[in-house]
Structures are given as structure tokens and as C-alpha cells.
Scaffold this active site. Structure first.
Site, PDB file in Angstrom:
ATOM      1  N   ASN A  81       1.186  -1.595   0.179  1.00 49.79           N
ATOM      2  CA  ASN A  81       0.327  -0.522  -0.359  1.00 49.79           C
ATOM      3  C   ASN A  81       1.103   1.043   0.156  1.00 49.79           C
ATOM      4  O   ASN A  81       1.358   1.751   1.180  1.00 49.79           O
ATOM      5  CB  ASN A  81      -1.050   0.226   0.814  1.00 49.79           C
ATOM      6  CG  ASN A  81      -1.497   1.456   1.324  1.00 49.79           C
ATOM      7  OD1 ASN A  81      -1.582   1.643   0.503  1.00 49.79           O
ATOM      8  ND2 ASN A  81      -2.508   1.872   2.155  1.00 49.79           N
ATOM      9  N   LYS A 105       0.134   3.931  -0.460  1.00 49.90           N
ATOM     10  CA  LYS A 105      -0.573   5.266   0.399  1.00 49.90           C
ATOM     11  C   LYS A 105      -0.270   6.863  -0.815  1.00 49.90           C
ATOM     12  O   LYS A 105      -0.185   6.361  -2.008  1.00 49.90           O
ATOM     13  CB  LYS A 105      -0.009   5.742   1.545  1.00 49.90           C
ATOM     14  CG  LYS A 105       0.051   4.733   2.414  1.00 49.90           C
ATOM     15  CD  LYS A 105      -0.118   4.592   3.904  1.00 49.90           C
ATOM     16  CE  LYS A 105      -0.228   3.310   4.443  1.00 49.90           C
ATOM     17  NZ  LYS A 105       0.664   3.908   6.149  1.00 49.90           N
ATOM     18  N   HIS A 108      -9.140   2.328   4.525  1.00 54.67           N
ATOM     19  CA  HIS A 108      -8.081   1.854   5.897  1.00 54.67           C
ATOM     20  C   HIS A 108      -8.033   2.878   6.642  1.00 54.67           C
ATOM     21  O   HIS A 108      -8.971   3.902   6.302  1.00 54.67           O
ATOM     22  CB  HIS A 108      -6.970   2.373   3.890  1.00 54.67           C
ATOM     23  CG  HIS A 108      -5.838   2.505   5.042  1.00 54.67           C
ATOM     24  ND1 HIS A 108      -5.044   2.877   5.207  1.00 54.67           N
ATOM     25  CD2 HIS A 108      -4.880   1.271   4.717  1.00 54.67           C
ATOM     26  CE1 HIS A 108      -3.722   2.611   6.056  1.00 54.67           C
ATOM     27  NE2 HIS A 108      -4.021   1.594   5.751  1.00 54.67           N
ATOM     28  N   GLU A 141      -6.766   5.522   7.917  1.00 54.92           N
ATOM     29  CA  GLU A 141      -6.620   6.483   6.852  1.00 54.92           C
ATOM     30  C   GLU A 141      -7.258   6.874   6.535  1.00 54.92           C
ATOM     31  O   GLU A 141      -7.809   8.357   6.694  1.00 54.92           O
ATOM     32  CB  GLU A 141      -4.174   6.519   6.525  1.00 54.92           C
ATOM     33  CG  GLU A 141      -4.188   6.653   6.925  1.00 54.92           C
ATOM     34  CD  GLU A 141      -2.489   5.886   6.716  1.00 54.92           C
ATOM     35  OE1 GLU A 141      -2.270   5.326   4.705  1.00 54.92           O
ATOM     36  OE2 GLU A 141      -2.226   5.191   7.132  1.00 54.92           O
ATOM     37  N   GLU A 197      -6.050  -4.953  10.113  1.00 55.44           N
ATOM     38  CA  GLU A 197      -4.573  -3.569  10.732  1.00 55.44           C
ATOM     39  C   GLU A 197      -5.066  -2.870  11.690  1.00 55.44           C
ATOM     40  O   GLU A 197      -6.117  -1.519  11.792  1.00 55.44           O
ATOM     41  CB  GLU A 197      -4.549  -2.438   9.891  1.00 55.44           C
ATOM     42  CG  GLU A 197      -4.593  -3.064   8.114  1.00 55.44           C
ATOM     43  CD  GLU A 197      -3.550  -2.591   7.425  1.00 55.44           C
ATOM     44  OE1 GLU A 197      -2.277  -2.524   6.636  1.00 55.44           O
ATOM     45  OE2 GLU A 197      -4.087  -1.750   6.905  1.00 55.44           O
ATOM     46  N   GLY A 250       2.387   2.517  11.015  1.00 58.74           N
ATOM     47  CA  GLY A 250       3.232   3.110  10.397  1.00 58.74           C
ATOM     48  C   GLY A 250       4.018   3.283  12.040  1.00 58.74           C
ATOM     49  O   GLY A 250       5.370   4.783  11.543  1.00 58.74           O
ATOM     50  N   SER A 253       3.099  -2.004  10.151  1.00 64.45           N
ATOM     51  CA  SER A 253       4.856  -2.562   9.959  1.00 64.45           C
ATOM     52  C   SER A 253       5.337  -3.549  10.158  1.00 64.45           C
ATOM     53  O   SER A 253       5.918  -3.935  10.797  1.00 64.45           O
ATOM     54  CB  SER A 253       5.109  -2.148  12.036  1.00 64.45           C
ATOM     55  OG  SER A 253       4.433  -0.588  12.062  1.00 64.45           O
TER      56      SER A 253
END
Ligand code: PGA
Length: 256
Positions: free
Chosen positions: A13, A15, A98, A100, A170, A176, A216
Site C-alpha cells: 500500500n 499511500k 483503510h 487513514e 490492521e 506506520g 509495520s
């Protein structure tokens, strides 16, 4: 060796990273490295790079996905991209929900479900992301939160549709941050997800769904995660941006 017959999927991904040229170079380098792998490889790239990534990945093992889509076919939705537009490019994979997008763009289970229905209607494969916050984990409500997200996101989805749905677990606190869920923590939640799917559908459907772990993931921890029974692959952010690094992860997956 994995006990199940499910494939292993390593998905990157990206991003909001990489220009069109950088995408072209990456896919060009990666495709020669992964051509004989049995591991499935997918790259979720920014909209602007989709066409280049797709062209460059022709006749290779690499599949290309969008990172989002809108649930309407067209209309007054400034800045949005519809499933039909993606299909017109030749894209048939999309990442949905996702964390985010949930956190910064107010996405909810409700509109993730609408997007999922829109994507499945056009024969897309969709990766649906779920995950708990640190507070939720500390309050011992992880499995409840994930179950609710799964049920809401998969509302009115049939077991036939589930052949084109992949779930990505996730934990938000691990994305991250360099902090990975332990293999035990990740396995426990993925197992619970499979249980929820069995309740919603049936054993066979649940048993066939790919469940990825994300947060991660790197070459140092991919092996132990993939060795877990209910973890069928990984959704990888930071460690997917460097082609050598990403390929190292695929090579490790190949040996599981
Ligand atoms: P990370 O991101 O690997 O950089 O933690 C994972 C993701 O957001 O999908």
C-alpha cells in the site's frame, strides 16, 4: 508449510507516495524478480499512477489496485473516482476502508459497505480493512470492535460475493509506528474474523477468505506472521516503497 489451501498474498500500500515515473521504474524492476513466484503480489498505487503501473505490469505476476473508489457510478462528487472509471482503465482491484481513510476522510463502515457493493457489482476484488485503536485494545474490546466492523462492512454481501473479498486486519496502533502486533495477537484477531465470517456465511466461505495482517510488517517479522494459521498474507505500507525490500519480503513469503 501452510496447512490451508489458501494462497499467500503480499500487498503493498503505497499511500500518497511515488510519482508516475517512480511507479514505472518500481514495477519494471519488480516484475522480473517475481515472475516465477507462487505468492500473489498486489500493489495499491495512487490514482494517477494506475495506468502506468497496469501497462508496466502486463503479462507479469503483479496485480494493481486502486486505494479507494466512490460508491456512485458518476455525478457531482468533486475530486472522486468511480468504480466504472477504474474499470475503464482495466483496474479490477480496490482497497477499501483503510484506517487513514476512516481517520482523515471520515469514512465509516456504512460508506465502506456502499463502496464494496459498487466494486463487487463490477466484478472487482476488494480488500476491506478493519482494525482497532490503542484505547480499544487496552479496554479489551478488540474482538467486539472488529466483529462490528466486519458485520457492518459486509452487510448484504452474499457468500458468492465473498469470493472477491479479502479482509485486512490492521490494528491502528501498529500502522506506520514501527510497532507490530505480536504474531499471537494478530493470529487471535484473524481467527476471530474467520469465526465471524463463519457465523455470517458458512464454514467453507470463511475458510476460503484471505485474511491479511497489516501494521509495520517488514522482512524481520513477515515469516513469523505468515506461519500463523489464519494469516494469509500482509498489507504493507512503509516497507513496500523500496523495491529490494519489498522483494525480500516476497521471497521470504515464498518459502513459507
Ligand atoms: P505500515 O502501513 O506497513 O507502514 O505500517 C500499513 C498500512 O497502512 O497498510
Amino acid at each position: 508449510m501452510k496447512e490451508s489451501n489458501r494462497k499467500v498474498l503480499i500487498a503493498g500500500n503505497w499511500k500518497m507516495n511515488k510519482t508516475v515515473k517512480e511507479t514505472e521504474d518500481f514495477v519494471y524492476e519488480l516484475k522480473n524478480k517475481v515472475n516465477n513466484t507462487k505468492t500473489e503480489v498486489l500493489l495499491c498505487v495512487p490514482f494517477l499512477s494506475l495506468k502506468k503501473a497496469l501497462d508496466e505490469s502486463q503479462n507479469s505476476k503483479i496485480k494493481i489496485a486502486a486505494q479507494n473508489c466512490h460508491f456512485k457510478e458518476s455525478g457531482a462528487f468533486t475530486g472522486e473516482v468511480s468504480v466504472l472509471m477504474l474499470k475503464d482503465l482495466g483496474i479490477y482491484n480496490v482497497l477499501l476502508g483503510h484506517s487513514e481513510r476512516r481517520q482523515y476522510f471520515n469514512e465509516t463502515d456504512y460508506n465502506i459497505n456502499l463502496k464494496l457493493k459498487a466494486a463487487l457489482k463490477e466484478n472487482f476484488t476488494a480488500i476491506v480493512c478493519v482494525g482497532e485503536t490503542l484505547e480499544e485494545r487496552k479496554s479489551n474490546i478488540t474482538n467486539e470492535i472488529i466483529s462490528i466492523q466486519i458485520k457492518n462492512c459486509l452487510k448484504d454481501i452474499s457468500s458468492e460475493d465473498m469470493k472477491n473479498v479479502i479482509i485486512a486486519y490492521e490494528p491502528i496502533w501498529a500502522i506506520g509506528t514501527g510497532e507490530t502486533a505480536s504474531k499471537e495477537q494478530a493470529q487471535l484477531v484473524c481467527k476471530n474474523i474467520r469465526g465471524v465470517l463463519e457465523n455470517l456465511f458458512d464454514f467453507e466461505t470463511a475458510n476460503n477468505v484471505l485474511i491479511l495482517y497489516g501494521g509495520s510488517v517488514k522482512k524481520e517479522n513477515i515469516k513469523e506472521l505468515l506461519e500463523e494459521k489464519d494469516i494469509d498474507g500482509a498489507l504493507i505500507g512503509g516497507a513496500s516503497l523500496d523495491v529490494e525490500n519489498f522483494n525480500d519480503i516476497i521471497e521470504i513469503a515464498e518459502k513459507i
